[in-house]
Design a protein around this motif. Structure first.
Motif, PDB file in Angstrom:
ATOM      1  N   MET A 329       0.843  -1.201   0.000  1.00 60.60           N
ATOM      2  CA  MET A 329       0.000   0.000   0.000  1.00 60.60           C
ATOM      3  C   MET A 329       0.882   1.256   0.000  1.00 60.60           C
ATOM      4  SD  MET A 329      -3.175   0.466  -0.188  1.00 60.60           S
ATOM      5  CE  MET A 329      -3.545   2.093  -0.812  1.00 60.60           C
ATOM      6  N   ARG A 330       1.912   1.240   0.846  1.00 62.45           N
ATOM      7  CA  ARG A 330       2.804   2.416   0.916  1.00 62.45           C
ATOM      8  C   ARG A 330       3.607   2.575  -0.384  1.00 62.45           C
ATOM      9  NH1 ARG A 330       4.350  -0.029   5.734  1.00 62.45           N
ATOM     10  NH2 ARG A 330       6.394  -0.485   4.838  1.00 62.45           N
ATOM     11  N   ILE A 331       4.110   1.438  -0.884  1.00 58.55           N
ATOM     12  CA  ILE A 331       4.992   1.515  -2.070  1.00 58.55           C
ATOM     13  C   ILE A 331       4.212   1.985  -3.294  1.00 58.55           C
ATOM     14  CG2 ILE A 331       5.977  -0.073  -3.806  1.00 58.55           C
ATOM     15  CD1 ILE A 331       7.141   0.165  -0.231  1.00 58.55           C
ATOM     16  N   THR A 332       2.978   1.495  -3.451  1.00 58.41           N
ATOM     17  CA  THR A 332       2.206   1.912  -4.633  1.00 58.41           C
ATOM     18  C   THR A 332       1.850   3.404  -4.528  1.00 58.41           C
ATOM     19  OG1 THR A 332       0.208   1.030  -3.573  1.00 58.41           O
ATOM     20  CG2 THR A 332       1.279  -0.371  -5.209  1.00 58.41           C
ATOM     21  N   GLN A 333       1.612   3.873  -3.303  1.00 58.86           N
ATOM     22  CA  GLN A 333       1.345   5.320  -3.133  1.00 58.86           C
ATOM     23  C   GLN A 333       2.596   6.130  -3.478  1.00 58.86           C
ATOM     24  OE1 GLN A 333      -0.011   5.867   0.877  1.00 58.86           O
ATOM     25  NE2 GLN A 333      -2.044   5.110   0.437  1.00 58.86           N
ATOM     26  N   ASP A 334       3.753   5.639  -3.029  1.00 59.01           N
ATOM     27  CA  ASP A 334       5.001   6.347  -3.324  1.00 59.01           C
ATOM     28  C   ASP A 334       5.269   6.365  -4.828  1.00 59.01           C
ATOM     29  OD1 ASP A 334       5.417   6.934  -0.705  1.00 59.01           O
ATOM     30  OD2 ASP A 334       6.927   5.389  -0.348  1.00 59.01           O
ATOM     31  N   ALA A 335       4.920   5.269  -5.491  1.00 62.40           N
ATOM     32  CA  ALA A 335       5.130   5.215  -6.942  1.00 62.40           C
ATOM     33  C   ALA A 335       4.283   6.293  -7.620  1.00 62.40           C
ATOM     34  CB  ALA A 335       4.772   3.830  -7.479  1.00 62.40           C
ATOM     35  N   ILE A 336       3.041   6.439  -7.171  1.00 67.05           N
ATOM     36  CA  ILE A 336       2.183   7.490  -7.727  1.00 67.05           C
ATOM     37  C   ILE A 336       2.825   8.857  -7.481  1.00 67.05           C
ATOM     38  CG2 ILE A 336      -0.050   8.682  -7.488  1.00 67.05           C
ATOM     39  CD1 ILE A 336      -1.273   5.939  -6.851  1.00 67.05           C
ATOM     40  N   GLN A 337       3.360   9.057  -6.286  1.00 64.26           N
ATOM     41  CA  GLN A 337       3.976  10.337  -5.931  1.00 64.26           C
ATOM     42  C   GLN A 337       5.140  10.654  -6.870  1.00 64.26           C
ATOM     43  OE1 GLN A 337       2.433  12.043  -3.677  1.00 64.26           O
ATOM     44  NE2 GLN A 337       3.771  13.839  -3.716  1.00 64.26           N
ATOM     45  N   ILE A 338       5.937   9.638  -7.177  1.00 65.90           N
ATOM     46  CA  ILE A 338       7.085   9.865  -8.064  1.00 65.90           C
ATOM     47  C   ILE A 338       6.612  10.233  -9.472  1.00 65.90           C
ATOM     48  CG2 ILE A 338       9.022   8.685  -9.221  1.00 65.90           C
ATOM     49  CD1 ILE A 338       9.576   7.296  -6.516  1.00 65.90           C
ATOM     50  N   LEU A 339       5.523   9.615  -9.897  1.00 68.36           N
ATOM     51  CA  LEU A 339       5.006   9.931 -11.235  1.00 68.36           C
ATOM     52  C   LEU A 339       4.197  11.236 -11.254  1.00 68.36           C
ATOM     53  CD1 LEU A 339       5.753   6.834 -11.685  1.00 68.36           C
ATOM     54  CD2 LEU A 339       3.930   6.853 -13.390  1.00 68.36           C
ATOM     55  N   GLY A 340       3.887  11.773 -10.072  1.00 71.49           N
ATOM     56  CA  GLY A 340       3.133  13.030 -10.012  1.00 71.49           C
ATOM     57  C   GLY A 340       1.779  12.883 -10.682  1.00 71.49           C
ATOM     58  N   GLY A 341       1.393  13.882 -11.462  1.00 70.60           N
ATOM     59  CA  GLY A 341       0.090  13.859 -12.134  1.00 70.60           C
ATOM     60  C   GLY A 341      -0.080  12.622 -13.011  1.00 70.60           C
TER      61      GLY A 341
END
Ligand code: COS
Length: 381
Positions: A329-341
């Motif tokens: 859950m944390r890693i997939t959220q972080d991945a979204i954060q890195i990709l931004g929009g």
């Protein structure tokens, strides 16, 4: 001590081949499966052709006899590209493990080869009023003559309507509580079984989740796969082995998200350089990889304990499921954060992976239940 934590070559080769198959035959359809809420038939066909949809079935019944670690690697690699598709081998193991552990030889000969031939096997434990409190189930089974009559309904059943076979636990003697529960196999073609509308889910949208209704379903005693009253223990013991497959899904989703984020960090340029060159992004990627590796070690250790039926399996399976799904859950959220929009829209798969990861914290027992199981089975106690 050499290679103590290195996978033997046969598992590495299995990973390589499942990864190749997943990238070529499953990944291209993952987005449309999610968007259209449709069963991943392409993945089902590819997995079936490669002998991977029920590889855990012992060889004497036509399966590959894949051990628990090999099964974890298969599910992990499929989940790395498509969570919904990884539910095909996971549900087939969950549905059929009670038969493998509790059924007699004749019953195994009857159903396992059919599972290997492509007929799915679902597991029916939960009900609308019996989720975490599983032994409160109300689906009723009555002894009538030499056989049984089943009435009631099950909720949240993965691949319901697609699967041909259903392991169903039902209450025969409510005054006995969990000791009144017995396990049966019901077939999709049995008169009296029907299915609700597919649930509209946040994630795992390609895998149908439906209610299953039993209206005076008549079963011979040859459908009973546990001793009378031993169905709850069989259902729980099944979960001790299969919660590790949920850890495997979570692991695959997290690895898939990290792979996308790491690649993107080299492609995306801001302030005149790759975003990878910013230390803030490097720290995120490093933390993601570190947590995935820790979860992988725990999950693989749990798989080996499952295979050997070790006495601390119950702790390890709950721990692997809980730790890995929280991590995913944390890693997939972080991945979204890195990709931004770009992470927030469906052009990239990370938002789907996050929606899928959420379910791994919930099903086969919420992570709160996993902590109860762990606390009751602390290592060394
Ligand atoms: N293996 C074998 N037997 C088990 C067992 C296991 N893992 N867990 C419990 N049992 C047995 C117990 O030994 C007990 O029998 P005895 O009275 O002879 O000792 C009986 O089952 C009842 O156990 P317990 O009293 O621990 O049951 P609880 O009602 O307290 O429930 C939890 C235990 C909460 C752990 C259980 O209900 C659970 O796992 N709930 C979540 C269910 C779940 O995962 N649902 C998801 C649906 S599947 S997709």
């Amino acid at each position: 001590m050499d290679n103590l934590f290195d996978l033997p070559s046969e598992y590495k080769e299995l990973r390589t081949s499942v990864r190749a198959l997943s990238e070529k035959e499953i990944a291209p359809f993952a987005q449309s499966v999610d968007e259209d809420h449709r069963f991943p038939q392409e993945a089902a066909n590819a997995l079936q052709k490669a002998g991977l949809s029920a590889a855990h079935v012992p060889t004497q019944y036509g399966g590959d006899g894949a051990d628990a670690l090999a099964t974890v690697i298969i599910i992990e690699e499929v989940a790395r590209v498509c969570g919904a598709s990884s539910l095909i081998p996971a549900v087939n193991k969950l549905g059929s493990l009670p038969l493998i552990m509790g059924g007699n030889e004749e019953q195994k000969q009857r159903w396992l080869p059919q599972l290997v031939s492509g007929k799915g096997f679902s597991y029916c434990l939960s009900e609308s009023e019996a989720g975490s409190d599983a032994s409160a189930l109300r689906t009723k089974v009555e002894r009538v003559g030499d056989g049984w009559v089943l009435n009631g309904s099950k909720k949240w059943i993965s691949n319901a309507g697609i699967s041909e076979f259903y392991t169903v636990v039902a209450q025969g003697e409510p005054t006995l509580g969990s000791k009144g529960i017995t396990a049966f196999i019901v077939e999709k073609s049995d008169p009296g079984i029907s299915f609700g509308a597919p649930e509209k889910k946040m994630g795992f949208r390609g895998s149908p989740t439906r209610e299953v209704y039993f209206d005076n379903v008549k079963l011979g005693d040859d459908r009973r796969i546990s001793e009378i009253g031993a169905g709850f223990a069989l259902a729980m013991n099944t979960l001790d082995h299969t919660r590790i497959t949920i850890a495997a899904q979570a692991l695959g989703l997290a690895q898939g998200a990290l792979d996308v984020a790491a690649r993107y960090s080299h492609e995306r340029k801001q302030f005149g350089k790759e975003i990878f060159d910013f230390q803030g992004v490097q720290f995120m990627l490093a933390d993601m990889a570190m947590n995935i590796e820790a979860a992988r070690q725990l999950t693989y250790a749990a798989a080996v304990k499952s295979e050997n039926n070790e006495k601390d399996l119950r702790f390890f399976s709950a721990a692997s499921k809980c730790f890995t799904s929280d991590m995913a859950m944390r890693i997939t959220q972080d991945a979204i954060q890195i990709l931004g929009g770009y992470g927030y829209v469906s052009d990239y798969p990370v938002e789907r992976m996050m929606r899928d990861a959420k379910l791994t914290q919930i099903y086969e027992g919420t992570n709160q239940i996993q902590r109860i199981v762990m606390a009751r089975n602390l290592p060394g106690s």
